[in-house]
Design an enzyme around this catalytic site. Structure first.
Site, mmCIF file in Angstrom:
data_model
loop_
_atom_site.group_PDB
_atom_site.id
_atom_site.type_symbol
_atom_site.label_atom_id
_atom_site.label_comp_id
_atom_site.label_asym_id
_atom_site.label_seq_id
_atom_site.Cartn_x
_atom_site.Cartn_y
_atom_site.Cartn_z
ATOM 1 N N GLY A 69 4.199 1.209 -11.167
ATOM 2 C CA GLY A 69 5.390 2.004 -10.916
ATOM 3 C C GLY A 69 5.311 2.772 -9.603
ATOM 4 O O GLY A 69 6.295 2.857 -8.858
ATOM 5 N N SER A 70 4.146 3.322 -9.301
ATOM 6 C CA SER A 70 4.013 4.127 -8.079
ATOM 7 C C SER A 70 4.263 3.271 -6.845
ATOM 8 O O SER A 70 4.984 3.683 -5.925
ATOM 9 C CB SER A 70 2.621 4.756 -8.000
ATOM 10 O OG SER A 70 2.418 5.625 -9.091
ATOM 11 N N ASN A 150 10.390 11.140 -17.261
ATOM 12 C CA ASN A 150 9.148 10.900 -17.991
ATOM 13 C C ASN A 150 8.654 12.099 -18.791
ATOM 14 O O ASN A 150 7.874 11.937 -19.717
ATOM 15 C CB ASN A 150 8.047 10.414 -17.044
ATOM 16 C CG ASN A 150 7.935 11.254 -15.804
ATOM 17 O OD1 ASN A 150 8.925 11.470 -15.104
ATOM 18 N ND2 ASN A 150 6.758 11.754 -15.527
ATOM 19 N N GLN A 178 10.303 4.560 -17.368
ATOM 20 C CA GLN A 178 10.312 5.057 -18.752
ATOM 21 C C GLN A 178 11.370 4.378 -19.615
ATOM 22 O O GLN A 178 11.273 4.381 -20.839
ATOM 23 C CB GLN A 178 10.559 6.577 -18.772
ATOM 24 C CG GLN A 178 9.390 7.391 -18.271
ATOM 25 C CD GLN A 178 8.197 7.376 -19.215
ATOM 26 O OE1 GLN A 178 8.335 7.242 -20.434
ATOM 27 N NE2 GLN A 178 7.008 7.508 -18.665
ATOM 28 N N HIS A 200 2.435 -0.952 -18.036
ATOM 29 C CA HIS A 200 1.660 -0.209 -19.049
ATOM 30 C C HIS A 200 2.487 0.820 -19.811
ATOM 31 O O HIS A 200 2.006 1.433 -20.757
ATOM 32 C CB HIS A 200 0.402 0.419 -18.431
ATOM 33 C CG HIS A 200 0.616 1.649 -17.600
ATOM 34 N ND1 HIS A 200 0.352 2.907 -18.065
ATOM 35 C CD2 HIS A 200 1.056 1.815 -16.331
ATOM 36 C CE1 HIS A 200 0.603 3.804 -17.115
ATOM 37 N NE2 HIS A 200 1.031 3.163 -16.050
ATOM 38 N N THR A 236 -3.916 -11.783 -3.179
ATOM 39 C CA THR A 236 -3.880 -12.747 -4.283
ATOM 40 C C THR A 236 -3.258 -12.079 -5.503
ATOM 41 O O THR A 236 -3.628 -10.961 -5.864
ATOM 42 C CB THR A 236 -5.306 -13.242 -4.594
ATOM 43 O OG1 THR A 236 -5.836 -13.795 -3.395
ATOM 44 C CG2 THR A 236 -5.303 -14.285 -5.695
ATOM 45 N N CYS A 323 0.138 13.232 -14.899
ATOM 46 C CA CYS A 323 -0.178 13.439 -13.483
ATOM 47 C C CYS A 323 -0.306 14.919 -13.161
ATOM 48 O O CYS A 323 -1.086 15.311 -12.300
ATOM 49 C CB CYS A 323 0.911 12.837 -12.606
ATOM 50 S SG CYS A 323 1.586 11.315 -13.257
HETATM 51 C C1 LIG Z 1 4.256 6.303 -15.143
HETATM 52 C C2 LIG Z 1 5.400 6.473 -14.227
HETATM 53 C C3 LIG Z 1 5.341 6.056 -12.888
HETATM 54 C C4 LIG Z 1 4.076 5.525 -12.275
HETATM 55 O O1 LIG Z 1 3.733 4.270 -12.772
HETATM 56 P P1 LIG Z 1 2.232 3.736 -12.564
HETATM 57 O O2 LIG Z 1 2.300 2.326 -13.009
HETATM 58 O O3 LIG Z 1 1.365 4.572 -13.424
HETATM 59 O O4 LIG Z 1 1.938 3.863 -11.106
HETATM 60 C C5 LIG Z 1 6.457 6.194 -12.105
HETATM 61 N N1 LIG Z 1 7.601 6.710 -12.597
HETATM 62 C C6 LIG Z 1 7.707 7.117 -13.872
HETATM 63 C C7 LIG Z 1 8.996 7.661 -14.368
HETATM 64 C C8 LIG Z 1 6.615 7.020 -14.735
HETATM 65 O O5 LIG Z 1 6.712 7.441 -15.984
#
Ligand SMILES: *Cc1c(COP(=O)(O)O)cnc(C)c1O
Length: 384
Positions: A69-70, A150, A178, A200, A236, A323
């Protein structure tokens, strides 16, 4: 153990793990290789792309795989900013309670000369489309509003915002990390140009995500190197992870309506039980929220002490977001709601997933009132 921190991460489901396993052993090929084990890996990768596209009502060539996500958030925000800059557009809009992956990307762009407007989310944790419309300028290069928050789970009016952005020809990104797996996500109906996902958070593996980029958006790369991901993101491919992401997304898309109904009932039971505790309040809109999210504040309570006590009772929960945990600053999300610092300090986030049962909710409700009472009693004793 009762796991009630599914907004932080979720366990990989059994069927997802099963789908991934061959790609660690016999199907280990590099998708760029020309012999058959490589070609099979390539086929698995492209099948995964088609699956993700079909869950989002997108085209396969609009889906890019990332490390999570990041990275998806960083890529979308920076790509849109770069696109905008080409035509002199250097203004960016987001909400005050975006994930740090968006907020810190915006700060980096600010240091490069962009200006940023952060929209308020008000006491209910929902951005107002008319305020967005008002904030738009001729030089706006991007609007970024998360589908669901989140920490407090509030669901944003993405479709309305998408409509405004279409009308004003402003690119629109949504962090749907989310929302994926619990809310229907149709990129055409929502009118978004960029959408971020992370496996995840919906029972897939960690370290893999996806970014939807609407065709015609003007692409620019994230990692320089080989020609993977159409030359935009070298390296890769994480084949097993990508297969897992696709399997998890398909599974949760199919079951989303059923899961959402069951989860909302569990959530409401948990909220109702928790609000019976003296000095408890719910943060964020009670209705426009994710089916699994409960975020509470307790008066006169140290949230961290409560978490430790819950942990001793086998309950995994969270104060702010994972976080922000460990930092003494009250969460930027709760501050954006205008919550008094004292209430922000006494916050508790419980997030349920399809793997939680009614017994988990009842187990939490058996422990929580006494845990709150003990933390308060301890605090008032040490004050004396
Ligand atoms: C967890 C989360 C992220 C980050 O995702 P990662 O896969 O952990 O980098 C970004 N945005 C929201 C809203 C999240 O809940």
């Amino acid at each position: 153990m009762i796991y009630a921190d599914n907004a932080a991460t979720t366990p990989v489901s059994e069927s997802v793990l099963k789908a991934m396993l061959p790609f660690f052993s016999e199907e280990f090929g590099n998708p760029s290789s020309l012999y058959s084990v490589g070609r099979r890996a390539k086929r698995a990768l492209e099948t995964a792309r088609e699956t993700v596209a079909s869950c989002l009502n997108a085209r396969p060539d609009e889906i890019f795989f990332t490390s999570g996500g990041s990275e998806s958030d960083n890529w979308a925000v920076k790509m849109a900013a770069r696109n905008g800059k080409k035509s002199g557009k250097t203004h960016l809009i987001a909400t005050a309670f975006e994930h740090h992956a968006v907020l810190h990307s915006l700060s980096a762009l600010e240091r490069e000369g962009f200006s940023v407007t952060l929209l308020p989310v008000h006491e209910n944790g929902i951005v107002r489309p008319e305020e967005l419309e008002h904030a738009l300028r001729p030089r706006t290069a991007l609007v970024s509003v998360m589908t669901a928050n989140n920490e407090i789970g509030t669901i944003q009016p993405i479709r309305e915002i998408g409509e405004i952005c279409r009308r004003r020809h402003v690119p629109f990104h949504t962090d749907a990390v989310q929302a994926a797996g619990v809310l229907p996500l149709d990129v055409r109906a929502l009118g978004v140009d960029f959408l971020s996902l992370s496996a995840h958070k919906f029972h897939g593996p960690k370290g893999v995500g996806a970014l939807f980029v609407r065709r015609g958006s003007g692409l620019s790369g994230m990692i320089d190197g080989g020609a993977q991901e159409r030359g935009l993101r070298a390296g890769t491919e994480n084949v097993a992870g990508i297969v897992g992401l696709a399997a998890a997304l398909r599974e949760s898309c199919e079951k989303a309506p059923e899961n959402a109904a069951r989860l909302s009932a569990l959530r409401n039971r948990l909220i109702e039980g928790a609000l019976a505790i003296p000095g408890a309040r719910l943060n964020g809109d009670p209705e426009q929220r994710l089916p699994g999210n409960v975020n509470l504040s307790f008066e006169d309570l140290d949230g961290e002490a409560l978490l430790l006590l819950l942990d001793q009772n086998g309950i995994c929960a969270s104060a702010g977001s994972a976080c922000a945990a460990g930092s003494l600053e009250p969460s930027h999300v709760l501050r954006a709601l205008g919550l008094a610092p004292q209430l922000a300090r006494g916050s508790l986030r419980l997030t349920l997933s399809a793997q939680n049962a009614r017994e988990d909710v009842d187990g939490i409700l058996r422990v929580l009132p006494e845990a709150v009472r003990r933390v308060r009693a301890f605090a008032s004793r040490s004050e004396r």
